[in-house]
Design a protein around this motif. Structure first.
Motif, PDB file in Angstrom:
ATOM      1  N   SER A 194       0.829  -1.213   0.000  1.00 23.40           N
ATOM      2  CA  SER A 194       0.000   0.000   0.000  1.00 23.40           C
ATOM      3  C   SER A 194       0.853   1.248   0.000  1.00 23.40           C
ATOM      4  N   CYS A 195       0.256   2.313  -0.470  1.00 24.32           N
ATOM      5  CA  CYS A 195       0.884   3.636  -0.399  1.00 24.32           C
ATOM      6  C   CYS A 195      -0.179   4.630   0.060  1.00 24.32           C
ATOM      7  N   ALA A 196       0.267   5.757   0.564  1.00 23.82           N
ATOM      8  CA  ALA A 196      -0.693   6.787   0.979  1.00 23.82           C
ATOM      9  C   ALA A 196      -1.110   7.669  -0.198  1.00 23.82           C
ATOM     10  N   VAL A 197      -0.396   7.510  -1.306  1.00 27.01           N
ATOM     11  CA  VAL A 197      -0.786   8.132  -2.572  1.00 27.01           C
ATOM     12  C   VAL A 197      -0.498   7.104  -3.660  1.00 27.01           C
ATOM     13  N   ASN A 198      -1.312   7.032  -4.679  1.00 25.99           N
ATOM     14  CA  ASN A 198      -0.942   6.212  -5.833  1.00 25.99           C
ATOM     15  C   ASN A 198      -0.467   7.138  -6.942  1.00 25.99           C
ATOM     16  N   CYS A 199       0.848   7.128  -7.146  1.00 24.11           N
ATOM     17  CA  CYS A 199       1.440   7.978  -8.179  1.00 24.11           C
ATOM     18  C   CYS A 199       1.114   7.326  -9.508  1.00 24.11           C
ATOM     19  N   ARG A 200       0.539   8.057 -10.390  1.00 25.41           N
ATOM     20  CA  ARG A 200       0.009   7.445 -11.616  1.00 25.41           C
ATOM     21  C   ARG A 200       1.106   6.870 -12.501  1.00 25.41           C
ATOM     22  N   TYR A 201       2.350   7.306 -12.298  1.00 26.42           N
ATOM     23  CA  TYR A 201       3.479   6.855 -13.116  1.00 26.42           C
ATOM     24  C   TYR A 201       4.259   5.744 -12.432  1.00 26.42           C
ATOM     25  N   CYS A 202       3.751   5.208 -11.319  1.00 29.85           N
ATOM     26  CA  CYS A 202       4.538   4.284 -10.481  1.00 29.85           C
ATOM     27  C   CYS A 202       5.047   3.093 -11.300  1.00 29.85           C
ATOM     28  N   PHE A 203       6.341   2.806 -11.181  1.00 31.73           N
ATOM     29  CA  PHE A 203       6.909   1.687 -11.957  1.00 31.73           C
ATOM     30  C   PHE A 203       6.485   0.344 -11.378  1.00 31.73           C
ATOM     31  N   LEU A 247      13.531  10.036   0.502  1.00 27.63           N
ATOM     32  CA  LEU A 247      12.186  10.554   0.211  1.00 27.63           C
ATOM     33  C   LEU A 247      11.954  10.550  -1.291  1.00 27.63           C
ATOM     34  N   HIS A 248      10.731  10.815  -1.676  1.00 23.54           N
ATOM     35  CA  HIS A 248      10.395  10.880  -3.102  1.00 23.54           C
ATOM     36  C   HIS A 248       9.562  12.137  -3.293  1.00 23.54           C
ATOM     37  N   VAL A 249      10.253  13.195  -3.695  1.00 27.10           N
ATOM     38  CA  VAL A 249       9.593  14.478  -3.927  1.00 27.10           C
ATOM     39  C   VAL A 249       9.936  14.900  -5.349  1.00 27.10           C
TER      40      VAL A 249
HETATM   41  S1  SF4 Z   1       5.960   5.706  -6.698  1.00 32.12           S
HETATM   42 FE1  SF4 Z   1       4.711   3.862  -6.417  1.00 32.12          FE
HETATM   43  S2  SF4 Z   1       5.554   2.886  -4.587  1.00 32.12           S
HETATM   44 FE2  SF4 Z   1       6.260   5.017  -4.580  1.00 32.12          FE
HETATM   45  S3  SF4 Z   1       4.715   6.139  -3.362  1.00 32.12           S
HETATM   46 FE3  SF4 Z   1       4.136   6.302  -5.515  1.00 32.12          FE
HETATM   47  S4  SF4 Z   1       2.678   4.620  -5.822  1.00 32.12           S
HETATM   48 FE4  SF4 Z   1       3.819   4.180  -3.951  1.00 32.12          FE
END
Ligand code: SF4
Length: 323
Positions: A105-114, A210-212
């Motif tokens: 799970s994630c607290a956001v679903n990044c639409r580009y997630c690999f 982090l992922h910003v």
């Molecule tokens: S990139 Fe993917 S794994 Fe990372 S927070 Fe976004 S949805 Fe979650």
């Protein structure tokens, strides 16, 4: 009374309380949300400028019709995670490090997630209380760093993280715990006293990546959470992905690096887009990324320029692609 981080996460995951603005957005696509669910934690929703149709945060999290397009050359597993999976939930690709899929799970679903197509239900390290992963790590004495990834590992309760580090404590060759997480920025309440207490008493080196992707994500709440992490002894780094319409200019990336530095975080990686299926509309071609990165170098001191890298399936390390 304000809601707990668990309640906020649950609401985000169950698609509850999605403000009308998102559902009624002219570009919102129910078909795209059916392919990869629409998840956005409240801190990130609050950071959207609703008057700006090109808002860089909105673009990362709004399901749009482009996601229903299948594009040749794009894949479900663009970085070959499945091939490098040794036991359920443990990926051993690079020398000395293993990556644990700590959560689906994630607290956001990044639409580009690999990993938007990743089979989390089959490959999940905390199953069996991390046992299979711990046995693998014990048997491989060259592993000195354990990386928690996912999904987002901070969606786990702190007790689950404690279980892992207690089991790792006697494993002398493991020196470093690294956490890859977007949560301090998108669900800042998660960085609570229990988590900080667990962090402080760890005997391992602690790194959080982090992922910003854009300076607008660094809200006051995010910065407060980052300060707490720093005080708890984390080395703080950031990775970004270069995304069309979000951060594909040197100026935007320079602002991000400067803002990260102000917050106490060093830029680490700028990823060339992994060619994941259903997200091709985010792709910036490699030559353009290289040019942007070159321009970025002229705007910043060297220590604020992230490495431009791409992941090549089967390679033993990330490949630097800067000019
Ligand atoms: S990139 Fe993917 S794994 Fe990372 S927070 Fe976004 S949805 Fe979650």
């Amino acid at each position: 009374m304000s809601s707990t981080w668990q309640q906020q996460l649950k609401q985000a995951l169950n698609n509850q309380k999605h403000p009308d603005f998102l559902h009624q957005h002219p570009q919102h696509s129910t078909a795209a949300a059916a392919l990869f669910s629409h998840v956005i934690a409240p801190d990130m929703f609050d950071a959207i400028d609703q008057k700006n149709p090109q808002d860089p945060i909105l673009k990362q999290f709004l399901p749009v019709a482009d996601e229903t397009i299948n594009t040749p050359g794009f894949h479900a597993d663009p970085v070959d995670d499945n091939q490098a999976t040794q036991v359920a939930g443990l990926i051993h690709k690079y020398h000395g490090r293993v990556l644990l899929i700590a959560s689906g799970s994630c607290a956001v679903n990044c639409r580009y997630c690999f990993r938007r197509h990743f089979p989390y239900t089959k490959s999940y390290a905390p199953r069996n209380n991390w046992r299979a992963s711990i046995e693998y790590i014990k048997a491989h004495k060259d592993i000195h760093e354990v990386i928690l990834s996912g999904g987002d590992p901070l969606t786990l309760e702190t007790t689950k993280l404690q279980q892992l580090t207690a089991a790792l404590a006697p494993v002398e060759h493991v020196k470093t715990l690294r956490i890859h997480s977007r949560i301090p920025v998108v669900l800042s309440q998660r960085i609570d006293q229990e988590f900080l207490h667990w962090s402080r008493q760890l005997k391992l080196n602690k790194v959080m990546v982090l992922h910003v992707n854009h300076a607008n994500e660094l809200t006051n709440k995010a910065q407060a959470a980052i300060t707490k992490l720093k005080q708890a002894g984390y080395t703080l780094l950031n990775q970004s992905v270069i995304l069309k319409g979000v951060n594909d200019t040197a100026t935007v990336l320079a602002q991000l690096s400067q803002q990260l530095f102000e917050s106490g975080v060093l830029p680490y990686y700028l990823h060339q887009f992994d060619q994941v299926q259903n997200a091709a509309h985010f792709m910036v071609d490699e030559a353009t990324s290289q040019k942007i990165h070159q321009d970025l170098q002229s705007l910043l001191p060297g220590y604020l320029v992230p490495k431009l890298v791409k992941e090549v399936a089967g390679e033993k390390n990330k490949t630097q692609i800067s000019l």
